[in-house]
Structure formats: structure tokens, C-alpha cells
Design a protein around this motif. Structure first.
Motif, PDB file in Angstrom:
ATOM      1  N   PRO A  66     -63.816 -29.521 -63.757  1.00 29.11           N
ATOM      2  CA  PRO A  66     -63.320 -29.744 -65.124  1.00 29.11           C
ATOM      3  C   PRO A  66     -63.915 -28.767 -66.125  1.00 29.11           C
ATOM      4  O   PRO A  66     -63.217 -28.286 -67.032  1.00 29.11           O
ATOM      5  CB  PRO A  66     -63.743 -31.190 -65.419  1.00 29.11           C
ATOM      6  CG  PRO A  66     -63.862 -31.829 -64.084  1.00 29.11           C
ATOM      7  CD  PRO A  66     -64.380 -30.759 -63.169  1.00 29.11           C
ATOM      8  N   HIS A  67     -65.207 -28.445 -65.976  1.00 19.29           N
ATOM      9  CA  HIS A  67     -65.862 -27.499 -66.895  1.00 19.29           C
ATOM     10  C   HIS A  67     -65.308 -26.093 -66.697  1.00 19.29           C
ATOM     11  O   HIS A  67     -65.096 -25.345 -67.664  1.00 19.29           O
ATOM     12  CB  HIS A  67     -67.374 -27.519 -66.672  1.00 19.29           C
ATOM     13  CG  HIS A  67     -67.989 -28.884 -66.836  1.00 19.29           C
ATOM     14  ND1 HIS A  67     -68.079 -29.522 -68.043  1.00 19.29           N
ATOM     15  CD2 HIS A  67     -68.524 -29.736 -65.915  1.00 19.29           C
ATOM     16  CE1 HIS A  67     -68.649 -30.711 -67.888  1.00 19.29           C
ATOM     17  NE2 HIS A  67     -68.925 -30.860 -66.599  1.00 19.29           N
ATOM     18  N   LEU A 153     -51.767 -49.481 -56.078  1.00 21.30           N
ATOM     19  CA  LEU A 153     -51.847 -48.181 -56.745  1.00 21.30           C
ATOM     20  C   LEU A 153     -53.231 -47.595 -56.510  1.00 21.30           C
ATOM     21  O   LEU A 153     -54.226 -48.310 -56.638  1.00 21.30           O
ATOM     22  CB  LEU A 153     -51.590 -48.327 -58.240  1.00 21.30           C
ATOM     23  CG  LEU A 153     -50.218 -48.879 -58.626  1.00 21.30           C
ATOM     24  CD1 LEU A 153     -50.148 -49.119 -60.126  1.00 21.30           C
ATOM     25  CD2 LEU A 153     -49.114 -47.934 -58.186  1.00 21.30           C
ATOM     26  N   PRO A 154     -53.342 -46.318 -56.171  1.00 22.24           N
ATOM     27  CA  PRO A 154     -54.654 -45.722 -55.911  1.00 22.24           C
ATOM     28  C   PRO A 154     -55.490 -45.659 -57.185  1.00 22.24           C
ATOM     29  O   PRO A 154     -55.062 -45.068 -58.180  1.00 22.24           O
ATOM     30  CB  PRO A 154     -54.307 -44.320 -55.388  1.00 22.24           C
ATOM     31  CG  PRO A 154     -52.942 -44.042 -55.920  1.00 22.24           C
ATOM     32  CD  PRO A 154     -52.241 -45.355 -55.985  1.00 22.24           C
ATOM     33  N   PRO A 155     -56.689 -46.239 -57.187  1.00 26.43           N
ATOM     34  CA  PRO A 155     -57.483 -46.276 -58.422  1.00 26.43           C
ATOM     35  C   PRO A 155     -57.974 -44.913 -58.878  1.00 26.43           C
ATOM     36  O   PRO A 155     -58.283 -44.721 -60.054  1.00 26.43           O
ATOM     37  CB  PRO A 155     -58.657 -47.197 -58.045  1.00 26.43           C
ATOM     38  CG  PRO A 155     -58.752 -47.106 -56.557  1.00 26.43           C
ATOM     39  CD  PRO A 155     -57.358 -46.928 -56.062  1.00 26.43           C
ATOM     40  N   GLU A 156     -58.058 -43.962 -57.936  1.00 26.30           N
ATOM     41  CA  GLU A 156     -58.582 -42.642 -58.293  1.00 26.30           C
ATOM     42  C   GLU A 156     -57.533 -41.741 -58.942  1.00 26.30           C
ATOM     43  O   GLU A 156     -57.847 -40.641 -59.392  1.00 26.30           O
ATOM     44  CB  GLU A 156     -59.160 -41.953 -57.053  1.00 26.30           C
ATOM     45  CG  GLU A 156     -58.157 -41.681 -55.952  1.00 26.30           C
ATOM     46  CD  GLU A 156     -58.009 -42.841 -54.992  1.00 26.30           C
ATOM     47  OE1 GLU A 156     -57.591 -42.600 -53.838  1.00 26.30           O
ATOM     48  OE2 GLU A 156     -58.302 -43.986 -55.372  1.00 26.30           O
ATOM     49  N   LEU A 157     -56.279 -42.213 -59.007  1.00 27.36           N
ATOM     50  CA  LEU A 157     -55.215 -41.436 -59.620  1.00 27.36           C
ATOM     51  C   LEU A 157     -54.691 -42.152 -60.862  1.00 27.36           C
ATOM     52  O   LEU A 157     -54.585 -43.374 -60.889  1.00 27.36           O
ATOM     53  CB  LEU A 157     -54.052 -41.226 -58.643  1.00 27.36           C
ATOM     54  CG  LEU A 157     -54.341 -40.434 -57.373  1.00 27.36           C
ATOM     55  CD1 LEU A 157     -53.071 -40.280 -56.549  1.00 27.36           C
ATOM     56  CD2 LEU A 157     -54.941 -39.071 -57.686  1.00 27.36           C
ATOM     57  N   GLU A 158     -54.362 -41.380 -61.880  1.00 29.13           N
ATOM     58  CA  GLU A 158     -53.665 -41.915 -63.039  1.00 29.13           C
ATOM     59  C   GLU A 158     -52.183 -41.942 -62.719  1.00 29.13           C
ATOM     60  O   GLU A 158     -51.590 -40.918 -62.370  1.00 29.13           O
ATOM     61  CB  GLU A 158     -53.920 -41.042 -64.263  1.00 29.13           C
ATOM     62  CG  GLU A 158     -53.154 -41.470 -65.505  1.00 29.13           C
ATOM     63  CD  GLU A 158     -53.229 -40.440 -66.600  1.00 29.13           C
ATOM     64  OE1 GLU A 158     -52.166 -39.995 -67.066  1.00 29.13           O
ATOM     65  OE2 GLU A 158     -54.370 -40.068 -66.971  1.00 29.13           O
ATOM     66  N   THR A 159     -51.575 -43.108 -62.817  1.00 28.55           N
ATOM     67  CA  THR A 159     -50.184 -43.292 -62.417  1.00 28.55           C
ATOM     68  C   THR A 159     -49.334 -43.698 -63.615  1.00 28.55           C
ATOM     69  O   THR A 159     -49.652 -44.665 -64.299  1.00 28.55           O
ATOM     70  CB  THR A 159     -50.067 -44.369 -61.317  1.00 28.55           C
ATOM     71  OG1 THR A 159     -50.823 -43.953 -60.171  1.00 28.55           O
ATOM     72  CG2 THR A 159     -48.621 -44.578 -60.899  1.00 28.55           C
ATOM     73  N   THR A 160     -48.273 -42.948 -63.861  1.00 23.00           N
ATOM     74  CA  THR A 160     -47.346 -43.248 -64.948  1.00 23.00           C
ATOM     75  C   THR A 160     -45.956 -43.461 -64.370  1.00 23.00           C
ATOM     76  O   THR A 160     -45.431 -42.587 -63.677  1.00 23.00           O
ATOM     77  CB  THR A 160     -47.297 -42.093 -65.967  1.00 23.00           C
ATOM     78  OG1 THR A 160     -48.600 -41.875 -66.503  1.00 23.00           O
ATOM     79  CG2 THR A 160     -46.322 -42.412 -67.102  1.00 23.00           C
ATOM     80  N   ALA A 275     -55.012 -36.602 -61.090  1.00 21.34           N
ATOM     81  CA  ALA A 275     -56.370 -37.089 -60.834  1.00 21.34           C
ATOM     82  C   ALA A 275     -57.001 -37.627 -62.111  1.00 21.34           C
ATOM     83  O   ALA A 275     -56.831 -37.060 -63.193  1.00 21.34           O
ATOM     84  CB  ALA A 275     -57.222 -35.969 -60.248  1.00 21.34           C
ATOM     85  N   ARG A 276     -57.736 -38.733 -61.981  1.00 13.35           N
ATOM     86  CA  ARG A 276     -58.479 -39.267 -63.119  1.00 13.35           C
ATOM     87  C   ARG A 276     -59.796 -38.538 -63.330  1.00 13.35           C
ATOM     88  O   ARG A 276     -60.327 -38.489 -64.428  1.00 13.35           O
ATOM     89  CB  ARG A 276     -58.803 -40.746 -62.871  1.00 13.35           C
ATOM     90  CG  ARG A 276     -57.628 -41.689 -62.894  1.00 13.35           C
ATOM     91  CD  ARG A 276     -58.114 -43.123 -62.705  1.00 13.35           C
ATOM     92  NE  ARG A 276     -57.016 -44.076 -62.635  1.00 13.35           N
ATOM     93  CZ  ARG A 276     -56.437 -44.613 -63.703  1.00 13.35           C
ATOM     94  NH1 ARG A 276     -56.868 -44.299 -64.904  1.00 13.35           N
ATOM     95  NH2 ARG A 276     -55.445 -45.473 -63.560  1.00 13.35           N
ATOM     96  N   SER A 277     -60.356 -37.979 -62.247  1.00 16.26           N
ATOM     97  CA  SER A 277     -61.750 -37.540 -62.265  1.00 16.26           C
ATOM     98  C   SER A 277     -61.961 -36.171 -62.882  1.00 16.26           C
ATOM     99  O   SER A 277     -63.087 -35.734 -63.019  1.00 16.26           O
ATOM    100  CB  SER A 277     -62.296 -37.527 -60.833  1.00 16.26           C
ATOM    101  OG  SER A 277     -61.537 -36.651 -60.014  1.00 16.26           O
TER     102      SER A 277
END
Length: 317
Positions: A66-67, A153-160, A275-277
Motif C-alpha cells: 500500500p505504501h 462472503l470472504p471477509p478479506e475482500l470488500e464485496t459490492t 482487497a481490504r488489506s
């Protein structure tokens, strides 16, 4: 530390391969490998796992990505502000199970290109699990996949959720079944059936709908687009979400049509995942927003509207 080292690392992480990254960057593979090694030595962190099957970002690398992407975005903005003529080496990679490709994906890419003329878009057809792993590993930026109502739903992914619809039977317009208002599960047993391969949500749905019974003859294929082409050629029927058939060029030309499945209340969703992370590059965020806006514009046709989902519920497999 040089900016190109960060760009090289981001490209290797995206493609999962030093060879492919070197081809994209138009440099030699040894030079690319040494530049990344030099960056790792300077940071004091081993960022990549290297193996015969490619390169994957290590956990320590995922914390830094991310950085790194933030730095590259800032460099892009600086270059634009300075009026420098440049072409970004990065691209947005969208993985899809090929559902609603024509009605949603193609217009979204067209709109994205108007705002990001120097950013390439790569569309990759893949199965649900491959898309999930690719997003987490950094090789895909966004994923378009299907879920049935009630699935985990996979918790590690942001799902819309982009679209909500129902499974329908897709057939040629001259099929005898097109004269009916609905099609039954028993009708599918007496006709050649074009089914999605194992690994697709619609494969799981068909197995559940037919309760393990086998049709008279069946084909297996990857993705909705090939299924619709096979239907158009008269090879049989297929079962797809309604949002995959409505607005398709083959339907608009009157080659294929669809009918609801009698006594079935199953809901299928087309969702967009990331990805959420880690934070996303600006181009990825813009592409995400375009998908959501495009889906909202189609809501008069379908029951759902774009909305973020939180992981919940037990799978209805």
C-alpha cells in the motif's frame, strides 16, 4: 532507492512473473531481478517469494505494497502537474467469470478509457477461486464474480453487489420452449444442456436444481459468453443469470432469448470485489466507481442496486 525500482516491484507483483514483467517493461529479466533485489536489500525486507512457477508477494511485502502504491500515485500526480509527457507502465487488471460482460463490463471500460488514456486495461477470464486468490496475491485489481443468495462472503475482500437477478434458461429464439412462459427443470433433462464447468456458481446451481439428475446430453464450457454462442449455434440450452442475457447483442438481434424457471425463487448476484488489506491505485478506485455507477444506472432492469456487503451467513451450497 529509485522510483523505477518501486515500479518494477509493482509490475512483478501484479503479473506474478519476472519474465512477463520484463517483457512489459522492455528490459532484460536479469536487470529487473537485480533492481528488485537491490530494493529488498535497501529496505532490509524480502518482498517476494521466487519459484519455478513465478513470483508471489510475501506477507511482509503485502504490508509494504500500500505504501509503495501510494508513492507511485504521488509520482504520477507530480508528473501530471509538471506537464511531463509520460505513459504509465501500470494497468488495471479486471478478472471476471464472464457474466454480464457485454451489458456491464464493456461500457465500463469504454468510460474508463476516456479518463485514463495512458492506463491499459486487461480483462482476464477466470473461475471464482482463481479470482479470489489473484486479488489477494496482487495479480488482479478487481474481480467480477457471482454468488447465490445465502453464500458466504470472504471477509478479506470488500464485496459490492452490482446486480441482482434470477437464473433463466437461455435458448435460441426458434426453440419450441420459447413459446412457453416458463421452463421447468424436467424440460432441461430432455434437451442438450450447455453447463458451466465445475468451479462456477451456475454449475452448482444446476446441480441443485436438477437434484443430481443428468440431462439427456450435456456440454461443459467456461463462462457465459461461450455458453451463449453455443446456444446461438443450436447446440442446446444453457442456464445463466438474467442479467447476463438481457441486453446481449445476440438477444438484441433476436438470435437468443430466455425464459424464467418455473417454481424457482433463487437469487443470483453479480458482485465486484477488491482487497481490504491494501489501498488501491487511483485508476483502480476510478474503475471501481465506474462499475458501481453503471450498475446503478441499470437498476430499473434488475431488482438490486450497488451496495457494500459484509461477510455473513452460511453457504447454501
Amino acid at each position: 532507492m529509485r522510483i523505477e525500482q518501486l515500479e518494477y516491484l509493482a509490475e512483478v507483483a501484479r503479473l506474478g512473473s519476472f519474465r512477463r514483467a520484463a517483457e512489459e517493461l522492455h528490459i532484460s529479466q536479469p536487470a529487473l531481478s537485480e533492481a528488485v533485489r537491490s530494493l529488498e536489500r535497501e529496505l532490509g525486507v524480502e518482498l517476494l517469494d521466487r519459484g519455478r512457477h513465478g513470483a508471489r508477494v510475501r506477507d511482509s511485502g503485502r504490508e509494504l505494497m500500500p505504501h509503495i502504491l501510494t508513492v507511485l500515485d504521488s509520482v504520477d500526480l507530480l508528473r501530471q502537474a509538471a506537464g511531463e509527457q509520460y505513459r504509465s507502465i501500470r494497468m488495471v487488471r479486471v478478472a471476471t467469470v464472464n457474466t454480464a460482460t457485454v451489458p456491464l463490463l464493456a461500457p465500463a471500460i469504454r468510460e474508463f478509457r476516456r479518463a485514463h488514456r495512458s492506463t491499459q486495461v486487461e480483462v482476464v477470464g477466470a473461475q471464482h477461486d482463481q479470482i479470489h486468490d489473484g486479488i489477494l496475491g496482487g495479480s488482479f485489481d478487481l474481480g467480477l464474480v457471482n454468488y447465490l443468495a445465502g453464500d458466504d462472503l470472504p471477509p478479506e475482500l470488500e464485496t459490492t453487489t452490482l446486480l441482482r437477478g434470477s437464473p433463466v434458461v437461455c435458448m435460441r429464439a426458434d426453440s419450441p420452449l420459447a413459446a412457453r412462459d416458463t421452463v421447468t427443470a424436467d424440460d432441461l433433462l430432455s434437451e442438450p444442456l450447455i453447463a458451466m464447468r465445475s468451479g462456477y456458481v451456475m454449475h452448482r446451481y444446476i446441480h441443485r436444481l436438477l437434484n443430481g439428475r443428468a440431462p439427456s446430453f450435456s456440454y461443459s464450457t467456461d463462462g457465459a459468453e461461450m455458453g451463449k454462442l453455443m446456444v446461438a449455434e443450436g447446440l442446446g440450452l444453457t442456464v445463466l443469470p438474467d442479467f447476463s442475457v438481457r441486453g446481449d447483442p445476440l438477444e438484441r438481434r433476436g438470435v437468443i432469448t430466455w425464459r424464467p424457471i418455473a417454481d424457482d425463487r433463487t437469487e443470483v448476484m453479480l458482485v465486484l470485489q477488491r482487497a481490504r488489506s491494501r489501498s488501491s491505485a487511483r485508476a483502480v478506485r476510478d474503475m471501481h466507481s465506474i462499475f458501481v455507477a453503471r450498475a446503478q444506472a441499470r437498476t430499473p432492469e434488475f431488482r438490486g442496486s450497488a451496495q457494500a456487503l459484509t461477510p455473513a451467513r452460511t453457504s447454501a451450497s
